[in-house]
Design a protein around this motif. Structure first.
Motif, PDB file in Angstrom:
ATOM      1  N   ASN A   1       0.820  -1.215   0.000  1.00 53.44           N
ATOM      2  CA  ASN A   1       0.000   0.000   0.000  1.00 53.44           C
ATOM      3  C   ASN A   1       0.852   1.263   0.000  1.00 53.44           C
ATOM      4  O   ASN A   1       0.568   2.217  -0.711  1.00 53.44           O
ATOM      5  CB  ASN A   1      -0.942   0.000   1.202  1.00 53.44           C
ATOM      6  CG  ASN A   1      -2.061  -0.998   1.049  1.00 53.44           C
ATOM      7  OD1 ASN A   1      -2.466  -1.336  -0.058  1.00 53.44           O
ATOM      8  ND2 ASN A   1      -2.571  -1.489   2.163  1.00 53.44           N
TER       9      ASN A   1
ATOM     10  N   SER B   1       2.363   1.866  -3.423  1.00 57.60           N
ATOM     11  CA  SER B   1       1.315   2.310  -4.344  1.00 57.60           C
ATOM     12  C   SER B   1       0.948   3.771  -4.078  1.00 57.60           C
ATOM     13  O   SER B   1       0.771   4.552  -5.018  1.00 57.60           O
ATOM     14  CB  SER B   1       0.074   1.429  -4.200  1.00 57.60           C
ATOM     15  OG  SER B   1       0.347   0.116  -4.600  1.00 57.60           O
ATOM     16  N   ASP B   2       0.845   4.124  -2.805  1.00 53.15           N
ATOM     17  CA  ASP B   2       0.548   5.519  -2.444  1.00 53.15           C
ATOM     18  C   ASP B   2       1.647   6.443  -2.926  1.00 53.15           C
ATOM     19  O   ASP B   2       1.386   7.527  -3.446  1.00 53.15           O
ATOM     20  CB  ASP B   2       0.380   5.664  -0.933  1.00 53.15           C
ATOM     21  CG  ASP B   2      -0.871   4.983  -0.405  1.00 53.15           C
ATOM     22  OD1 ASP B   2      -1.759   4.628  -1.215  1.00 53.15           O
ATOM     23  OD2 ASP B   2      -0.948   4.794   0.831  1.00 53.15           O
TER      24      ASP B   2
ATOM     25  N   ARG C   1       3.716   5.979  -5.467  1.00 54.01           N
ATOM     26  CA  ARG C   1       3.639   6.112  -6.920  1.00 54.01           C
ATOM     27  C   ARG C   1       2.507   7.060  -7.316  1.00 54.01           C
ATOM     28  O   ARG C   1       2.675   7.911  -8.176  1.00 54.01           O
ATOM     29  CB  ARG C   1       3.455   4.748  -7.580  1.00 54.01           C
ATOM     30  CG  ARG C   1       4.685   3.880  -7.540  1.00 54.01           C
ATOM     31  CD  ARG C   1       4.566   2.677  -8.459  1.00 54.01           C
ATOM     32  NE  ARG C   1       3.381   1.885  -8.231  1.00 54.01           N
ATOM     33  CZ  ARG C   1       3.286   0.904  -7.340  1.00 54.01           C
ATOM     34  NH1 ARG C   1       4.319   0.607  -6.574  1.00 54.01           N
ATOM     35  NH2 ARG C   1       2.175   0.221  -7.208  1.00 54.01           N
ATOM     36  N   ARG C   2       1.356   6.921  -6.679  1.00 50.50           N
ATOM     37  CA  ARG C   2       0.206   7.783  -6.987  1.00 50.50           C
ATOM     38  C   ARG C   2       0.528   9.238  -6.658  1.00 50.50           C
ATOM     39  O   ARG C   2       0.227  10.143  -7.435  1.00 50.50           O
ATOM     40  CB  ARG C   2      -1.019   7.319  -6.207  1.00 50.50           C
ATOM     41  CG  ARG C   2      -2.280   8.102  -6.564  1.00 50.50           C
ATOM     42  CD  ARG C   2      -3.458   7.783  -5.681  1.00 50.50           C
ATOM     43  NE  ARG C   2      -3.169   8.149  -4.297  1.00 50.50           N
ATOM     44  CZ  ARG C   2      -3.097   7.290  -3.285  1.00 50.50           C
ATOM     45  NH1 ARG C   2      -3.314   6.009  -3.463  1.00 50.50           N
ATOM     46  NH2 ARG C   2      -2.813   7.698  -2.066  1.00 50.50           N
ATOM     47  N   ASP C   3       1.166   9.480  -5.514  1.00 52.13           N
ATOM     48  CA  ASP C   3       1.487  10.838  -5.084  1.00 52.13           C
ATOM     49  C   ASP C   3       2.520  11.511  -5.981  1.00 52.13           C
ATOM     50  O   ASP C   3       2.581  12.742  -6.033  1.00 52.13           O
ATOM     51  CB  ASP C   3       1.978  10.849  -3.636  1.00 52.13           C
ATOM     52  CG  ASP C   3       0.884  10.476  -2.646  1.00 52.13           C
ATOM     53  OD1 ASP C   3      -0.311  10.467  -3.043  1.00 52.13           O
ATOM     54  OD2 ASP C   3       1.213  10.169  -1.490  1.00 52.13           O
TER      55      ASP C   3
ATOM     56  N   GLY D   1       2.451  11.545  -9.131  1.00 53.62           N
ATOM     57  CA  GLY D   1       1.695  12.219 -10.186  1.00 53.62           C
ATOM     58  C   GLY D   1       2.191  11.980 -11.595  1.00 53.62           C
ATOM     59  O   GLY D   1       1.527  12.328 -12.551  1.00 53.62           O
TER      60      GLY D   1
ATOM     61  N   SER E   1       3.359   8.959 -13.969  1.00 53.55           N
ATOM     62  CA  SER E   1       3.428   7.499 -14.054  1.00 53.55           C
ATOM     63  C   SER E   1       4.815   6.998 -14.444  1.00 53.55           C
ATOM     64  O   SER E   1       5.321   6.043 -13.866  1.00 53.55           O
ATOM     65  CB  SER E   1       2.385   6.993 -15.058  1.00 53.55           C
ATOM     66  OG  SER E   1       2.437   5.603 -15.160  1.00 53.55           O
TER      67      SER E   1
ATOM     68  N   ALA F   1       7.124   7.385 -11.552  1.00 51.62           N
ATOM     69  CA  ALA F   1       6.770   6.450 -10.492  1.00 51.62           C
ATOM     70  C   ALA F   1       7.329   5.068 -10.776  1.00 51.62           C
ATOM     71  O   ALA F   1       7.884   4.419  -9.889  1.00 51.62           O
ATOM     72  CB  ALA F   1       5.250   6.390 -10.333  1.00 51.62           C
TER      73      ALA F   1
END
Length: 85
Positions: free
Chosen positions: A60, A63-64, A66-68, A70, A72, A75
Motif C-alpha cells: 500500500n 502504491s501511495d 507512486r500515486r502521489d 503524479g 506514471s 513512479a
C-alpha cells in the motif's frame, strides 16, 4: 520471482501489507537461491537471467508513493531503481 500483480484469485493480498522484516526475509531468500549458482562462475551463468521483484513493489505505501508522484513514468522509474537484482 513473482513481481506481477495478478487479478483475484491468484493475487496475493498479503503483499499489500508486507512489513520491513518480511521484505528482508524475501531478499534473504533471493540470496539463498543465488549463492549456490555463484559457483558456476562467469561462463556457467552466461545465459542465466532472473527478474527478482522488489518485495515492497505492491504494498500500500509503495502504491501511495507512486500515486502521489503524479507522473506514471517517474513512479515506475522509482520502482525500477529498487530492484534487488
Amino acid at each position: 520471482m513473482a513481481g506481477l500483480l495478478s487479478p483475484p484469485p491468484e493475487k496475493p493480498d498479503y503483499r499489500k501489507e508486507l512489513t520491513q522484516v518480511q521484505g528482508e526475509e524475501v531478499l534473504a531468500g533471493y540470496d539463498r537461491i543465488l549463492k549456490p549458482l555463484a559457483r558456476l562462475g562467469k561462463d556457467g551463468l552466461t545465459r542465466f537471467y532472473a527478474d527478482f521483484a522488489w518485495p515492497w513493489k505492491w504494498t500500500n505505501w509503495a502504491s501511495d508513493r507512486r500515486r502521489d508522484m503524479g507522473d506514471s513514468d517517474a513512479a515506475w522509474e522509482w520502482i525500477s531503481r529498487r530492484k534487488p537484482c
